[in-house]
Design a protein around this motif. Structure first.
Motif, PDB file in Angstrom:
ATOM      1  N   ASP A  28      -8.137 -22.220  87.876  1.00 13.59           N
ATOM      2  CA  ASP A  28      -6.999 -22.442  86.993  1.00 13.59           C
ATOM      3  C   ASP A  28      -7.240 -21.887  85.595  1.00 13.59           C
ATOM      4  O   ASP A  28      -6.293 -21.557  84.888  1.00 13.59           O
ATOM      5  CB  ASP A  28      -6.660 -23.931  86.901  1.00 13.59           C
ATOM      6  CG  ASP A  28      -6.001 -24.447  88.160  1.00 13.59           C
ATOM      7  OD1 ASP A  28      -5.552 -23.622  88.986  1.00 13.59           O
ATOM      8  OD2 ASP A  28      -5.937 -25.668  88.329  1.00 13.59           O
ATOM      9  N   SER A  29      -8.498 -21.800  85.174  1.00  9.51           N
ATOM     10  CA  SER A  29      -8.777 -21.252  83.851  1.00  9.51           C
ATOM     11  C   SER A  29      -9.023 -19.741  83.894  1.00  9.51           C
ATOM     12  O   SER A  29      -9.471 -19.149  82.930  1.00  9.51           O
ATOM     13  CB  SER A  29      -9.956 -21.982  83.199  1.00  9.51           C
ATOM     14  OG  SER A  29     -11.138 -21.790  83.938  1.00  9.51           O
ATOM     15  N   LEU A 142     -16.424 -25.247  81.319  1.00 12.25           N
ATOM     16  CA  LEU A 142     -15.016 -24.913  81.088  1.00 12.25           C
ATOM     17  C   LEU A 142     -14.668 -25.210  79.641  1.00 12.25           C
ATOM     18  O   LEU A 142     -15.278 -26.082  79.020  1.00 12.25           O
ATOM     19  CB  LEU A 142     -14.119 -25.758  82.000  1.00 12.25           C
ATOM     20  CG  LEU A 142     -14.311 -25.594  83.504  1.00 12.25           C
ATOM     21  CD1 LEU A 142     -13.536 -26.675  84.239  1.00 12.25           C
ATOM     22  CD2 LEU A 142     -13.871 -24.217  83.948  1.00 12.25           C
ATOM     23  N   GLU A 146      -9.408 -27.282  79.368  1.00  8.84           N
ATOM     24  CA  GLU A 146      -9.481 -27.215  80.826  1.00  8.84           C
ATOM     25  C   GLU A 146     -10.226 -28.423  81.392  1.00  8.84           C
ATOM     26  O   GLU A 146      -9.920 -28.891  82.476  1.00  8.84           O
ATOM     27  CB  GLU A 146     -10.166 -25.927  81.278  1.00  8.84           C
ATOM     28  CG  GLU A 146      -9.380 -24.684  80.969  1.00  8.84           C
ATOM     29  CD  GLU A 146      -8.038 -24.623  81.689  1.00  8.84           C
ATOM     30  OE1 GLU A 146      -7.931 -25.114  82.826  1.00  8.84           O
ATOM     31  OE2 GLU A 146      -7.084 -24.082  81.101  1.00  8.84           O
TER      32      GLU A 146
END
Length: 189
Positions: A28-29, A142, A146
């Motif tokens: 997702d990051s 992260l 995040e």
């Protein structure tokens, strides 16, 4: 930058699930991600571990000899993986299930009473999430935003379970770990 983490424990402790959450958060990051599970044929109580690699560039292999961090849920896993962690790495140990100190002095070691923390907030089954939260506080795998939002896209089959998981994870991470020491110098005070 490439981050390598091993999650290890017994089947049924959520070891593979914790690794999946971290892997999905990495995706997702916008990072490259590899997640490699390993487990025995037992449903619960057998050994289980997984490796998660998160990188800015393409990952050549998900196999890791000396990870930079390990999340250890039980004593047999500590016995197996303590010697494999890279010097200067982080070792997060579930103090609720490990009855010995870590022998190595070249690691950032954090003993977390994960079971007691999970029980104190009302759900013992979330000790894997407590351990993941500790890892994300200790290692900058992260970016901060995040780390906070890691639960938003976590795949859980039932919507009620997903909503419950997100609520518990946010509660654990925002209430248990904001003041948690994040560097070796802070932990030694």
């Amino acid at each position: 930058m490439q981050s390598e983490v091993i999650f290890a424990g017994f089947g049924g402790q959520g070891v593979l699930f914790s690794g999946q959450i971290l892997a999905f958060a990495g995706m997702d990051s916008g990072k490259e991600v590899a997640w490699m599970p390993s487990y025995g044929p037992e449903m619960r109580g057998g050994t289980a571990n997984c490796t998660v690699v998160i990188a800015d560039e393409e990952i050549g292999s998900p196999y890791v000899r000396n990870p930079q961090a390990a999340v250890i849920m039980n004593l047999p896993s500590l016995d197996k993986y303590e010697s494999q962690i890279a010097s200067g790495g982080a070792l997060i140990v579930n103090a609720s299930m490990v009855n010995r100190e870590v022998q190595r002095t070249d690691l950032d070691v954090v003993m977390i009473p994960a079971q007691e923390i999970a029980e104190s907030i009302g759900n013992r089954r979330l000790m894997n999430i407590v351990m993941l939260g500790a890892l994300l506080q200790i290692k900058a795998i992260l970016p901060l935003d995040e780390r906070i939002n890691v639960c938003d896209t976590c795949p859980i089959p039932r919507k009620t379970s997903n909503r419950c998981f997100r609520w518990w994870a946010r509660r654990i991470w925002t209430h248990c770990f904001p003041a948690f020491p994040t560097t070796a110098a802070e932990r030694s005070r």
